[in-house]
Write a protein that holds these residues in place. Structure first.
Motif, short mmCIF file in Angstrom:
data_model
loop_
_atom_site.label_atom_id
_atom_site.label_comp_id
_atom_site.label_asym_id
_atom_site.label_seq_id
_atom_site.Cartn_x
_atom_site.Cartn_y
_atom_site.Cartn_z
N ASP A 189 64.88 -0.44 -38.62
CA ASP A 189 63.67 0.37 -38.42
C ASP A 189 63.99 1.81 -38.02
OD1 ASP A 189 61.64 -1.73 -38.75
OD2 ASP A 189 62.51 -2.57 -36.92
N GLU A 192 61.76 4.48 -39.60
CA GLU A 192 60.39 4.43 -39.10
C GLU A 192 60.30 5.08 -37.71
OE1 GLU A 192 61.82 2.09 -40.78
OE2 GLU A 192 60.45 1.76 -42.47
N VAL A 196 58.05 8.34 -36.84
CA VAL A 196 57.02 8.36 -35.79
C VAL A 196 57.29 9.52 -34.83
CG1 VAL A 196 56.19 7.13 -33.74
CG2 VAL A 196 56.41 5.92 -35.91
N VAL A 235 57.88 -2.03 -32.41
CA VAL A 235 57.16 -1.06 -33.21
C VAL A 235 55.75 -1.60 -33.42
CG1 VAL A 235 58.02 -2.06 -35.38
CG2 VAL A 235 57.12 0.29 -35.34
N GLU A 237 52.20 -1.26 -35.59
CA GLU A 237 51.68 -0.76 -36.86
C GLU A 237 50.17 -1.00 -36.92
OE1 GLU A 237 53.87 -2.91 -39.80
OE2 GLU A 237 55.64 -1.62 -39.64
N GLU A 241 51.06 1.22 -41.33
CA GLU A 241 51.94 2.31 -40.98
C GLU A 241 52.31 2.25 -39.50
OE1 GLU A 241 50.39 6.11 -42.03
OE2 GLU A 241 50.96 5.90 -44.13
N PRO A 242 53.54 2.60 -39.16
CA PRO A 242 53.93 2.65 -37.74
C PRO A 242 53.18 3.76 -37.01
CG PRO A 242 55.86 2.65 -39.20
CD PRO A 242 54.67 2.92 -40.06
N PHE A 245 56.33 3.25 -31.04
CA PHE A 245 57.42 2.33 -30.75
C PHE A 245 57.85 2.54 -29.31
CE2 PHE A 245 59.67 6.18 -31.99
CZ PHE A 245 60.70 6.26 -31.06
#
Length: 324
Positions: A189, A192, A196, A235, A237, A241-242, A245
Motif C-alpha cells: 500500500d 496509496e 493520501v 488504510v 477507503e 479510494e483511500p 491511513f
C-alpha cells in the motif's frame, strides 16, 4: 480508482546516501541496525521519547542523519540535524547502571570534544535524568521545551477520550454518510499512503511548513520498510479510494502513533481511524504516545482535548567536564 491514485504515476523521493560523517568509528544507521537497537532497547526500563524510537530514527534519516556505535555495552546514536546544522547524541540505550553509564558518557564526551563539538544529548526521557545528574565529573545542565513534549495517555484514558459522546456521534455520521471500509496496511500500500499524504496533507500547505523535513519522504521511508520496521496500520477507503491511513509502532508497554494522514473535510474520519487502530493493535499496551507534533500548536491543542494526559518531556542535557 481515480487517476490521482494511479501507482504508476507516483515516484518515491530518493535519499542521498553520501552522508556527512560525524565520527569515523561510527557506522551509518540503516535497516540492519534495527536488530542491534532492539536487543539494546529490550534492556531499558521504559519506552523512550518518540524521536528515539528506531522507526523515527529511520524515517527521518534524511534530514536528521544518524550513525551509531556500541560503547561499553550501550547503543550510542549520534545525529546530525542537517536543517539546524547541529550535532547531538541520542540517549544511550542499554542496561542502566551508574558505572557503565559513566564510562559510556566519558567515551562519548571525548569524541565530541575531540571533534570540536559541545556534548549535548537530546530526546532524553525522565527515567534517564538521575543517571546524568549523578555524573561525578561533569556539570550537567538539563532543559526542555514544553511545546515539543510527547503527549502520553493511559490506554484507558485514551479509549475514554476517543469514544466520548461527541466522537461516537461523529463516527456514526461518518459511517452513515461515507460507508467506509478499513483494512490493515502492508508494504504493497506504499503508493496509496504516499498519494493520501500528497493529496490531503500537502495540498494547501507550503513545503516550508514541514520545517523538520518532507512528510512525503517520511511516509515513503516508513512504507518502503514497513515489515522490517515492525509497523502496523490501517488504510480507510470510501467510494473505492483511500481517504486516510494510520501507522503505529510499539516499544515496551507503549503504542506510538507514528504517522496519520486523513482527508480533513470528512468529519468523523479521524475519530474512526483512532478507534480502529486501538481496537486492532492497542490491546497489549498500557500507554499511548499520540504522534509527534513537531512544534505544531494546532496539533498540540487537538491532543490536549483527547483525554486525560501527561506530558513526557524530551529533555536536552548539556555536559561540561569539570577538569577540562
Amino acid at each position: 480508482m481515480g487517476n490521482y491514485f494511479n501507482s504508476a504515476a507516483l515516484s518515491f523521493p530518493e535519499v542521498d546516501e553520501k552522508r556527512f560523517r560525524i565520527f569515523d568509528s561510527f557506522a551509518p544507521l540503516d535497516l540492519s541496525t534495527k536488530a542491534i537497537y532492539d536487543a539494546c532497547a529490550a534492556k531499558i526500563p521504559e519506552a523512550l521519547t518518540s524521536p528515539s524510537y528506531f522507526q523515527c530514527l529511520y524515517a527521518w534519516n534524511f534530514t536528521a542523519v544518524s550513525e551509531y556505535k556500541i560503547l561499553c555495552g550501550y547503543l550510542c546514536v549520534v545525529t546530525h540535524d542537517t536543517l539546524e546544522g547541529t550535532i547531538f547524541a541520542q540517549p544511550p540505550i542499554g542496561l542502566y547502571s551508574p558505572e557503565a553509564f559513566e564510562e559510556t558518557i566519558d567515551a562519548l564526551y571525548r569524541k565530541f570534544i575531540d571533534a570540536g563539538l559541545a556534548c549535548v544529548f537530546r530526546e532524553v526521557p525522565c527515567f534517564m535524568l538521575p543517571y546524568f545528574s549523578c555524573l561525578p565529573l561533569y556539570d550537567v545542565h538539563i532543559d526542555h521545551d514544553v511545546d515539543w513534549s510527547d503527549y502520553m495517555f493511559t490506554k484507558e484514558d485514551f479509549a475514554a477520550g476517543i469514544t466520548k459522546r461527541s466522537s461516537r456521534e461523529a463516527i456514526r455520521n461518518f459511517e452513515k454518510k461515507c460507508r467506509p471500509s478499513a483494512r490493515e496496511l502492508s508494504s504493497s500500500d506504499a503508493n496509496e499512503a504516499v498519494a493520501v499524504t500528497k493529496r490531503y496533507y500537502c495540498n494547501g500547505r507550503n513545503c516550508s511548513e514541514c520545517f523538520c523535513g518532507c512528510e512525503v519522504t517520511v511516509v515513503s521511508r516508513l512504507m518502503g520498510a514497513y515489515e522490517s520496521l515492525d509497523l502496523a496500520g490501517i488504510v480507510v477507503e470510501t467510494g473505492g479510494e483511500p481517504v486516510g491511513f494510520g501507522i503505529v509502532c510499539f516499544q515496551k508497554d507503549t503504542i506510538y502513533f507514528i504517522s496519520k494522514k486523513v482527508k480533513r473535510s470528512l468529519k468523523g474520519l479521524n475519530e474512526f481511524l483512532n478507534v480502529e487502530l486501538m481496537n486492532r493493535f492497542g490491546g497489549g499496551s498500557k500507554y499511548v504516545n499520540y504522534s509527534e507534533d513537531m512544534g505544531n500548536e494546532g496539533l498540540r491543542f487537538y491532543k490536549s482535548r483527547l483525554g486525560k494526559y501527561r506530558l513526557s518531556h524530551r529533555h536536552v542535557v548539556s555536559l561540561t567536564r569539570r577538569d577540562a
